[in-house]
Design a protein around this motif. Structure first.
Motif, PDB file in Angstrom:
ATOM      1  N   SER A   1       0.913  -0.478   0.256  1.00  0.00           N
ATOM      2  CA  SER A   1      -0.085   0.342   0.078  1.00  0.00           C
ATOM      3  C   SER A   1       0.634   1.329   0.210  1.00  0.00           C
ATOM      4  N   LEU A   2       1.762   1.685   0.693  1.00  0.00           N
ATOM      5  CA  LEU A   2       2.139   2.752   1.018  1.00  0.00           C
ATOM      6  C   LEU A   2       3.163   3.136  -0.224  1.00  0.00           C
ATOM      7  N   ASN A   3       3.985   1.949  -0.943  1.00  0.00           N
ATOM      8  CA  ASN A   3       4.636   2.213  -1.823  1.00  0.00           C
ATOM      9  C   ASN A   3       3.710   2.700  -3.154  1.00  0.00           C
ATOM     10  N   MET A   4       2.517   1.992  -3.470  1.00  0.00           N
ATOM     11  CA  MET A   4       1.593   1.720  -4.174  1.00  0.00           C
ATOM     12  C   MET A   4       1.292   3.924  -4.228  1.00  0.00           C
ATOM     13  N   LEU A   5       1.087   4.625  -2.338  1.00  0.00           N
ATOM     14  CA  LEU A   5       0.330   5.740  -2.745  1.00  0.00           C
ATOM     15  C   LEU A   5       0.310   6.292  -3.347  1.00  0.00           C
ATOM     16  N   SER A   6       2.889   6.483  -4.047  1.00  0.00           N
ATOM     17  CA  SER A   6       3.431   7.470  -4.324  1.00  0.00           C
ATOM     18  C   SER A   6       3.215   7.114  -5.939  1.00  0.00           C
ATOM     19  N   GLU A   7       2.888   5.784  -5.924  1.00  0.00           N
ATOM     20  CA  GLU A   7       3.200   6.177  -7.512  1.00  0.00           C
ATOM     21  C   GLU A   7       2.110   5.489  -7.809  1.00  0.00           C
ATOM     22  N   LEU A   8       0.534   6.014  -7.860  1.00  0.00           N
ATOM     23  CA  LEU A   8      -0.653   5.262  -8.023  1.00  0.00           C
ATOM     24  C   LEU A   8      -1.418   7.222  -7.893  1.00  0.00           C
ATOM     25  N   PRO A   9      -2.592   7.622  -9.160  1.00  0.00           N
ATOM     26  CA  PRO A   9      -3.332   8.180  -8.858  1.00  0.00           C
ATOM     27  C   PRO A   9      -4.668   8.589  -8.052  1.00  0.00           C
ATOM     28  N   ILE A  10      -4.295   8.306  -6.902  1.00  0.00           N
ATOM     29  CA  ILE A  10      -5.914   7.764  -6.241  1.00  0.00           C
ATOM     30  C   ILE A  10      -6.650   9.135  -5.556  1.00  0.00           C
ATOM     31  N   ASP A  11      -7.546   9.061  -5.440  1.00  0.00           N
ATOM     32  CA  ASP A  11      -8.150  10.124  -4.979  1.00  0.00           C
ATOM     33  C   ASP A  11      -9.008  10.135  -3.811  1.00  0.00           C
ATOM     34  N   VAL A  12      -9.233   8.566  -3.611  1.00  0.00           N
ATOM     35  CA  VAL A  12     -10.083   7.895  -1.804  1.00  0.00           C
ATOM     36  C   VAL A  12      -9.288   7.283  -1.945  1.00  0.00           C
ATOM     37  N   LEU A  13      -9.030   6.985  -0.420  1.00  0.00           N
ATOM     38  CA  LEU A  13      -8.360   5.839   0.481  1.00  0.00           C
ATOM     39  C   LEU A  13      -9.945   5.486   1.109  1.00  0.00           C
ATOM     40  N   LYS A  14      -9.920   3.738   0.753  1.00  0.00           N
ATOM     41  CA  LYS A  14     -10.817   2.712   1.781  1.00  0.00           C
ATOM     42  C   LYS A  14     -10.667   1.596   2.061  1.00  0.00           C
ATOM     43  N   LEU A  15     -10.588   2.359   3.342  1.00  0.00           N
ATOM     44  CA  LEU A  15      -9.786   1.555   4.877  1.00  0.00           C
ATOM     45  C   LEU A  15     -10.631   0.739   5.499  1.00  0.00           C
ATOM     46  N   ASP A  16      -9.704  -0.401   4.612  1.00  0.00           N
ATOM     47  CA  ASP A  16     -10.473  -2.133   4.909  1.00  0.00           C
ATOM     48  C   ASP A  16     -11.380  -1.916   6.167  1.00  0.00           C
TER      49      ASP A  16
ATOM     50  N   LYS B   1      -9.080  11.833   0.213  1.00  0.00           N
ATOM     51  CA  LYS B   1     -10.162  11.623   0.682  1.00  0.00           C
ATOM     52  C   LYS B   1     -10.718  10.461   1.010  1.00  0.00           C
ATOM     53  N   VAL B   2     -10.533  10.069   2.440  1.00  0.00           N
ATOM     54  CA  VAL B   2     -10.695   8.849   2.871  1.00  0.00           C
ATOM     55  C   VAL B   2     -12.451   8.170   3.487  1.00  0.00           C
ATOM     56  N   VAL B   3     -12.294   7.137   3.036  1.00  0.00           N
ATOM     57  CA  VAL B   3     -13.631   6.375   3.614  1.00  0.00           C
ATOM     58  C   VAL B   3     -13.584   5.484   4.132  1.00  0.00           C
ATOM     59  N   ALA B   4     -14.561   5.082   5.151  1.00  0.00           N
ATOM     60  CA  ALA B   4     -13.912   4.026   5.996  1.00  0.00           C
ATOM     61  C   ALA B   4     -14.598   2.603   6.335  1.00  0.00           C
ATOM     62  N   GLU B   5     -14.580   1.613   5.867  1.00  0.00           N
ATOM     63  CA  GLU B   5     -15.654   0.732   5.489  1.00  0.00           C
ATOM     64  C   GLU B   5     -16.477   0.046   6.562  1.00  0.00           C
ATOM     65  N   GLY B   6     -17.288  -0.295   6.624  1.00  0.00           N
ATOM     66  CA  GLY B   6     -18.010  -1.933   8.009  1.00  0.00           C
ATOM     67  C   GLY B   6     -18.319  -0.645   8.448  1.00  0.00           C
ATOM     68  N   VAL B   7     -18.740   0.135   8.759  1.00  0.00           N
ATOM     69  CA  VAL B   7     -19.082   0.689  10.108  1.00  0.00           C
ATOM     70  C   VAL B   7     -20.145   0.357  11.039  1.00  0.00           C
ATOM     71  N   GLU B   8     -20.161  -0.174  12.092  1.00  0.00           N
ATOM     72  CA  GLU B   8     -21.465  -0.753  12.572  1.00  0.00           C
ATOM     73  C   GLU B   8     -22.041  -0.374  13.429  1.00  0.00           C
ATOM     74  N   THR B   9     -21.125   0.217  14.305  1.00  0.00           N
ATOM     75  CA  THR B   9     -22.169   1.051  15.635  1.00  0.00           C
ATOM     76  C   THR B   9     -21.463   2.295  15.341  1.00  0.00           C
ATOM     77  N   GLU B  10     -21.827   3.196  16.592  1.00  0.00           N
ATOM     78  CA  GLU B  10     -22.133   4.403  16.685  1.00  0.00           C
ATOM     79  C   GLU B  10     -20.987   4.764  17.432  1.00  0.00           C
ATOM     80  N   GLU B  11     -19.959   3.699  18.028  1.00  0.00           N
ATOM     81  CA  GLU B  11     -18.603   4.070  18.665  1.00  0.00           C
ATOM     82  C   GLU B  11     -17.740   4.396  17.541  1.00  0.00           C
ATOM     83  N   GLN B  12     -17.891   3.131  16.806  1.00  0.00           N
ATOM     84  CA  GLN B  12     -16.869   3.649  15.388  1.00  0.00           C
ATOM     85  C   GLN B  12     -17.070   4.424  14.813  1.00  0.00           C
ATOM     86  N   VAL B  13     -18.623   5.294  14.864  1.00  0.00           N
ATOM     87  CA  VAL B  13     -18.542   6.303  14.206  1.00  0.00           C
ATOM     88  C   VAL B  13     -17.881   8.175  14.170  1.00  0.00           C
TER      89      VAL B  13
END
Ligand code: C2E
Ligand code: CA
Ligand code: CA
Ligand code: CA
Length: 279
Positions: A187-202, A232-244
């Motif tokens: 991932s970290l290596n690819m971040l510098s090589e790819l034209p990414i707009d959004v990261l989807k956090l596993d 931009k970062v999007v977090a996936e698999g958010v299930e609880t208010e605490e996580q939000v």
């Protein structure tokens, strides 16, 4: 001991046989399923954490088999990735998505971008750019209306070719989201090589942070890193208010998960966005 071993074997054989049966079933039915429109596209909304409004959605495919019912993607995507059928299926999902976006705008609603999942095989298809452009033209859409989610593990082999393919898509104007970020090792290596707009956090980070301080720290670090890089970062698999609440605290931009909504059939998705305004 012998008895136990025998039982274990029997169980093992059964599950393998079941798997082969399922695979055989999937392989011999996939083509007709596509023709008969048994693949259905569901949309899961993504929410902006600043105002908790819907900002976009992800298209996720299901197989609605007349006898077997709703078959989830984890039972067939891998098989289609292995035999190449995924390219046809992904284009079908893409076209259904374009069709929906078009009809949504035609009914006087504001634009809502939708992301589709793109597999490794799709990127190695040298016609992909031409196909994507002709679909957008057919539905009168702009590339920025469609986001492409590319999973991190797609970069592990033939990295050069992948990078080239993704750069081409980016140059056409598509928004590129790196899916399952943090699940692989490049991932970290690819971040510098790819034209990414959004990261989807596993989703493993989001779901287990309370049991692991390290996971929480990594999550915090990734969000900061993304911000430094203007992603931009999007977090996936958010299930609880605490996580939000934690994600808000860490400054994550967008979230997607069962806490807000499961993936929905299109009519239910429309009902939802008509109720909850989107930004
Ligand atoms: P993905 O791209 O990482 O999609 C997110 C998966 O997480 C979806 O599973 C979604 O239903 C699930 N999910 C969303 N929120 C939550 C949550 O709060 N908790 C939990 N436990 N799960 C959540 P789904 O729809 O079963 O899809 C599984 C995978 O299949 C996707 O993972 C993607 O890799 C693949 N897939 C689905 N549709 C397509 C497609 O049209 N094309 C391709 N190439 N792959 C697809
Ligand atoms: Ca995805
Ligand atoms: Ca080309
Ligand atoms: Ca994902």
């Amino acid at each position: 001991i012998k008895g136990k071993y025998g039982m274990h074997c029997a169980y093992y054989d059964d599950s393998i046989r079941q798997k082969l049966l399922d695979e055989q079933f999937i392989l011999s039915n996939m083509k007709s399923a596509l023709v008969n429109r048994e693949f259905v596209v569901f949309f899961q909304p993504k929410y902006d954490l600043l105002d908790e409004k819907i900002c976009s959605a992800e298209a996720l495919v299901r197989w609605k088999h007349p006898e077997r019912g709703l078959i989830p993607p984890n039972q067939f995507i891998q098989i289609f990735e292995n035999n190449g059928f995924i390219t046809e299926l992904d284009l079908y999902v893409l076209e259904e998505t374009c069709k929906w976006v078009r009809s949504w705008i035609d009914r006087g609603n504001p634009m809502i971008p939708v992301s589709v999942n793109i597999s490794r095989a799709d990127i190695f298809n040298s016609n992909l750019d031409a196909i994507l452009l002709s679909l957008l033209k057919k539905y009168g859409l702009d590339p920025s209306h469609i986001h492409l989610e590319i999973t991190e593990s797609a970069y592990t082999e033939n990295a050069e070719q992948m990078i080239h393919g993704i750069k081409q898509l980016k140059e056409l104007g598509f928004v590129i989201e790196m899916d399952d970020f943090g699940s692989g090792y490049s991932s970290l290596n690819m971040l510098s090589e790819l034209p990414i707009d959004v990261l989807k956090l596993d989703m493993r980070f989001v779901q287990n942070y309370d049991r692991s301080r390290d996971k929480r720290n990594i999550m915090s670090f990734v969000i900061s890193l993304a911000k430094w890089m203007n992603l931009k970062v999007v977090a996936e698999g958010v299930e609880t208010e605490e996580q939000v609440n934690l994600l808000k605290l860490l400054g994550c931009h967008w979230v997607q998960g069962f806490f807000y909504s499961k993936p929905l059939p299109l009519d239910a998705f429309e009902t939802l966005i008509e109720q909850v305004n989107f930004s």
